[in-house]
Scaffold this motif. Structure first.
Motif, PDB file in Angstrom:
ATOM      1  N   UNK A 173       0.782  -1.237   0.000  1.00 10.37           N
ATOM      2  CA  UNK A 173       0.000   0.000   0.000  1.00 10.37           C
ATOM      3  C   UNK A 173       0.812   1.284   0.000  1.00 10.37           C
ATOM      4  N   UNK A 174       2.079   1.235   0.453  1.00 11.44           N
ATOM      5  CA  UNK A 174       2.894   2.447   0.451  1.00 11.44           C
ATOM      6  C   UNK A 174       3.834   2.523  -0.756  1.00 11.44           C
ATOM      7  N   UNK A 175       3.768   1.512  -1.637  1.00 15.02           N
ATOM      8  CA  UNK A 175       4.680   1.501  -2.776  1.00 15.02           C
ATOM      9  C   UNK A 175       4.213   2.375  -3.935  1.00 15.02           C
ATOM     10  N   UNK A 176       2.951   2.710  -3.971  1.00 19.22           N
ATOM     11  CA  UNK A 176       2.408   3.595  -5.010  1.00 19.22           C
ATOM     12  C   UNK A 176       1.477   4.590  -4.341  1.00 19.22           C
ATOM     13  N   UNK A 177       1.241   5.710  -5.025  1.00 15.07           N
ATOM     14  CA  UNK A 177       0.249   6.669  -4.550  1.00 15.07           C
ATOM     15  C   UNK A 177      -1.114   6.156  -5.014  1.00 15.07           C
ATOM     16  N   UNK A 178      -1.838   5.545  -4.116  1.00 16.89           N
ATOM     17  CA  UNK A 178      -3.081   4.875  -4.491  1.00 16.89           C
ATOM     18  C   UNK A 178      -4.141   5.833  -5.014  1.00 16.89           C
ATOM     19  N   UNK A 179      -4.028   7.097  -4.680  1.00 16.91           N
ATOM     20  CA  UNK A 179      -5.002   8.064  -5.208  1.00 16.91           C
ATOM     21  C   UNK A 179      -4.955   8.140  -6.722  1.00 16.91           C
ATOM     22  N   UNK A 180      -3.782   7.881  -7.296  1.00 15.17           N
ATOM     23  CA  UNK A 180      -3.581   8.099  -8.726  1.00 15.17           C
ATOM     24  C   UNK A 180      -3.552   6.799  -9.525  1.00 15.17           C
ATOM     25  N   UNK A 181      -3.981   5.713  -8.915  1.00 16.16           N
ATOM     26  CA  UNK A 181      -4.173   4.494  -9.690  1.00 16.16           C
ATOM     27  C   UNK A 181      -5.353   4.714 -10.638  1.00 16.16           C
ATOM     28  N   UNK A 182      -5.111   4.496 -11.917  1.00 22.99           N
ATOM     29  CA  UNK A 182      -6.142   4.733 -12.932  1.00 22.99           C
ATOM     30  C   UNK A 182      -6.414   3.436 -13.685  1.00 22.99           C
ATOM     31  N   UNK A 241     -24.334 -12.062 -22.397  1.00 21.23           N
ATOM     32  CA  UNK A 241     -23.656 -13.254 -22.912  1.00 21.23           C
ATOM     33  C   UNK A 241     -22.764 -12.897 -24.101  1.00 21.23           C
ATOM     34  N   UNK A 242     -21.570 -13.475 -24.127  1.00 22.48           N
ATOM     35  CA  UNK A 242     -20.547 -13.296 -25.161  1.00 22.48           C
ATOM     36  C   UNK A 242     -19.707 -12.022 -24.984  1.00 22.48           C
ATOM     37  N   UNK A 243     -19.970 -11.234 -23.934  1.00 23.66           N
ATOM     38  CA  UNK A 243     -19.143 -10.056 -23.676  1.00 23.66           C
ATOM     39  C   UNK A 243     -17.834 -10.458 -22.988  1.00 23.66           C
ATOM     40  N   UNK A 244     -16.762  -9.756 -23.364  1.00 27.95           N
ATOM     41  CA  UNK A 244     -15.483  -9.880 -22.671  1.00 27.95           C
ATOM     42  C   UNK A 244     -15.148  -8.525 -22.044  1.00 27.95           C
ATOM     43  N   UNK A 245     -14.865  -8.554 -20.749  1.00 27.56           N
ATOM     44  CA  UNK A 245     -14.524  -7.342 -20.005  1.00 27.56           C
ATOM     45  C   UNK A 245     -13.044  -7.390 -19.638  1.00 27.56           C
ATOM     46  N   UNK A 246     -12.366  -6.268 -19.863  1.00 22.11           N
ATOM     47  CA  UNK A 246     -10.938  -6.175 -19.576  1.00 22.11           C
ATOM     48  C   UNK A 246     -10.673  -4.808 -18.960  1.00 22.11           C
ATOM     49  N   UNK A 247     -10.121  -4.795 -17.750  1.00 18.00           N
ATOM     50  CA  UNK A 247      -9.763  -3.542 -17.086  1.00 18.00           C
ATOM     51  C   UNK A 247      -8.248  -3.431 -17.033  1.00 18.00           C
ATOM     52  N   UNK A 248      -7.715  -2.382 -17.655  1.00 18.30           N
ATOM     53  CA  UNK A 248      -6.277  -2.148 -17.737  1.00 18.30           C
ATOM     54  C   UNK A 248      -5.886  -1.111 -16.694  1.00 18.30           C
ATOM     55  N   UNK A 249      -5.086  -1.537 -15.710  1.00 19.72           N
ATOM     56  CA  UNK A 249      -4.644  -0.668 -14.625  1.00 19.72           C
ATOM     57  C   UNK A 249      -3.219  -0.150 -14.846  1.00 19.72           C
ATOM     58  N   UNK A 250      -2.740  -0.199 -16.060  1.00 23.96           N
ATOM     59  CA  UNK A 250      -1.399   0.298 -16.329  1.00 23.96           C
ATOM     60  C   UNK A 250      -0.349  -0.492 -15.579  1.00 23.96           C
ATOM     61  N   UNK A 251       0.491   0.178 -14.746  1.00 25.10           N
ATOM     62  CA  UNK A 251       1.570  -0.524 -14.036  1.00 25.10           C
ATOM     63  C   UNK A 251       1.083  -1.621 -13.094  1.00 25.10           C
ATOM     64  N   UNK A 252      -0.192  -1.595 -12.711  1.00 21.82           N
ATOM     65  CA  UNK A 252      -0.714  -2.615 -11.813  1.00 21.82           C
ATOM     66  C   UNK A 252      -1.299  -3.806 -12.574  1.00 21.82           C
ATOM     67  N   UNK A 253      -1.137  -3.825 -13.893  1.00 22.37           N
ATOM     68  CA  UNK A 253      -1.614  -4.969 -14.660  1.00 22.37           C
ATOM     69  C   UNK A 253      -3.079  -4.846 -15.037  1.00 22.37           C
ATOM     70  N   UNK A 254      -3.737  -5.983 -15.210  1.00 26.16           N
ATOM     71  CA  UNK A 254      -5.126  -5.960 -15.678  1.00 26.16           C
ATOM     72  C   UNK A 254      -5.900  -7.106 -15.065  1.00 26.16           C
ATOM     73  N   UNK A 255      -7.227  -7.035 -15.209  1.00 23.54           N
ATOM     74  CA  UNK A 255      -8.129  -8.073 -14.730  1.00 23.54           C
ATOM     75  C   UNK A 255      -9.251  -8.190 -15.753  1.00 23.54           C
ATOM     76  N   UNK A 256      -9.704  -9.423 -16.010  1.00 19.75           N
ATOM     77  CA  UNK A 256     -10.682  -9.616 -17.074  1.00 19.75           C
ATOM     78  C   UNK A 256     -11.651 -10.735 -16.721  1.00 19.75           C
ATOM     79  N   UNK A 257     -12.734 -10.796 -17.506  1.00 23.61           N
ATOM     80  CA  UNK A 257     -13.734 -11.854 -17.334  1.00 23.61           C
ATOM     81  C   UNK A 257     -14.475 -12.038 -18.653  1.00 23.61           C
ATOM     82  N   UNK A 258     -14.907 -13.275 -18.889  1.00 26.81           N
ATOM     83  CA  UNK A 258     -15.728 -13.593 -20.052  1.00 26.81           C
ATOM     84  C   UNK A 258     -17.120 -13.995 -19.563  1.00 26.81           C
ATOM     85  N   UNK A 259     -18.153 -13.475 -20.230  1.00 31.20           N
ATOM     86  CA  UNK A 259     -19.521 -13.777 -19.845  1.00 31.20           C
ATOM     87  C   UNK A 259     -20.151 -14.715 -20.859  1.00 31.20           C
ATOM     88  N   UNK A 260     -20.635 -15.832 -20.384  1.00 32.61           N
ATOM     89  CA  UNK A 260     -21.105 -16.897 -21.281  1.00 32.61           C
ATOM     90  C   UNK A 260     -22.532 -17.289 -20.933  1.00 32.61           C
TER      91      UNK A 260
END
Length: 260
Positions: A173-182, A241-260
């Protein structure tokens, strides 16, 4: 104020709506006079029923963290819900949409506690000191009562929480300024939403401090190892159904899900 019998009846209705994926009539219509205290009692009764059936509590979520969202439902503070073990999905996994009524996703940060937090008097720095990891997350939300609905319906309905997907790169939690995570939120390769986490009460840890202090009145502690969803910093995005969601957090990587 509702009777205990009415509170239990409302909890049963919500649990059946969740099981059948068929929404119920708004609770304020079925139970005139329902108040916020009733709504939290209904939520707790429904969660207790699920835990008695074998589910395990793994954390909490904070919702309605922006002033704009609070004003739309006539309150001046966030609300909260519970995270159970059967609500967690794998990053990149497949989610069956027919389990849900009006599924939508939100972009959030998840705080994984390394030691307990108990109010009153919990501060932002207390939250950061108690947190082992902060991770990108998607919250899956749903409505088990019909829309439009009032704040009592949202609270009783576990603050609309239906699922959580954790992913990306965990950070201290102190390694990045969490306010500016986009983050950029994509649906089927198209950017639908973007935001920065300072939109959550000025700092995403503030929601967790609020929750620890709110629950202190009930003798509840936020437990070590539990996951805390800090609140969305984008608008909700509907999924089908058939949607793919992808959230790109830049330096913090990404998280995704497929809806079926």
């Amino acid at each position: 104020m509702l009777s205990q019998a009415d509170r239990q009846a409302a909890a049963r209705l919500l649990l059946e709506a969740e099981r059948s994926a068929v929404p119920i009539t708004q609770l304020d219509q079925t139970f005139p006079g329902i108040e916020i205290a009733d709504a939290y009692a209904i939520q707790q009764a429904a969660i207790a029923t699920r835990i008695a059936a074998g589910a395990r509590l793994r954390g909490h979520k904070i919702g309605l963290t922006s002033k704009a969202m609070q004003s739309t439902v006539g309150i001046d503070e966030p609300d909260y819900g519970h995270l159970l073990d059967d609500m967690f999905y794998e990053d990149g996994g497949k989610i069956a949409v027919d389990r849900y009524i009006v599924p939508r996703v939100e972009v959030e940060l998840a705080f994984v506690l390394g030691r307990p937090l108990r109010g009153p008097g919990v501060t932002l720095t207390d939250v950061l000191a108690a947190t082992d990891w902060v991770m990108p997350a998607l919250e899956l939300i749903d409505g088990r009562s019909k829309y439009p609905r009032k704040i009592v319906d949202n609270i009783a309905d576990n603050a609309a929480c239906a699922g959580i997907i954790l992913g990306g790169r965990p950070v201290r939690p102190f390694d990045v300024d969490l306010r500016w995570v986009a983050a950029l939120l994509y649906k089927n390769g198209v950017i639908e939403e973007s935001g920065v986490s300072a939109a959550v009460l000025g700092h995403p840890a503030m929601g967790i401090a609020w929750l620890a202090n709110k629950l202190a009145a009930f003798g509840t502690t936020l437990e070590a190892g539990h996951v805390m969803l800090a609140g969305s910093f984008t608008r909700t995005v509907p999924v089908a159904r058939h949607d793919t969601i992808h959230a790109d957090y830049g330096p913090l990587g990404s998280v995704s899900a497929q809806f079926v």
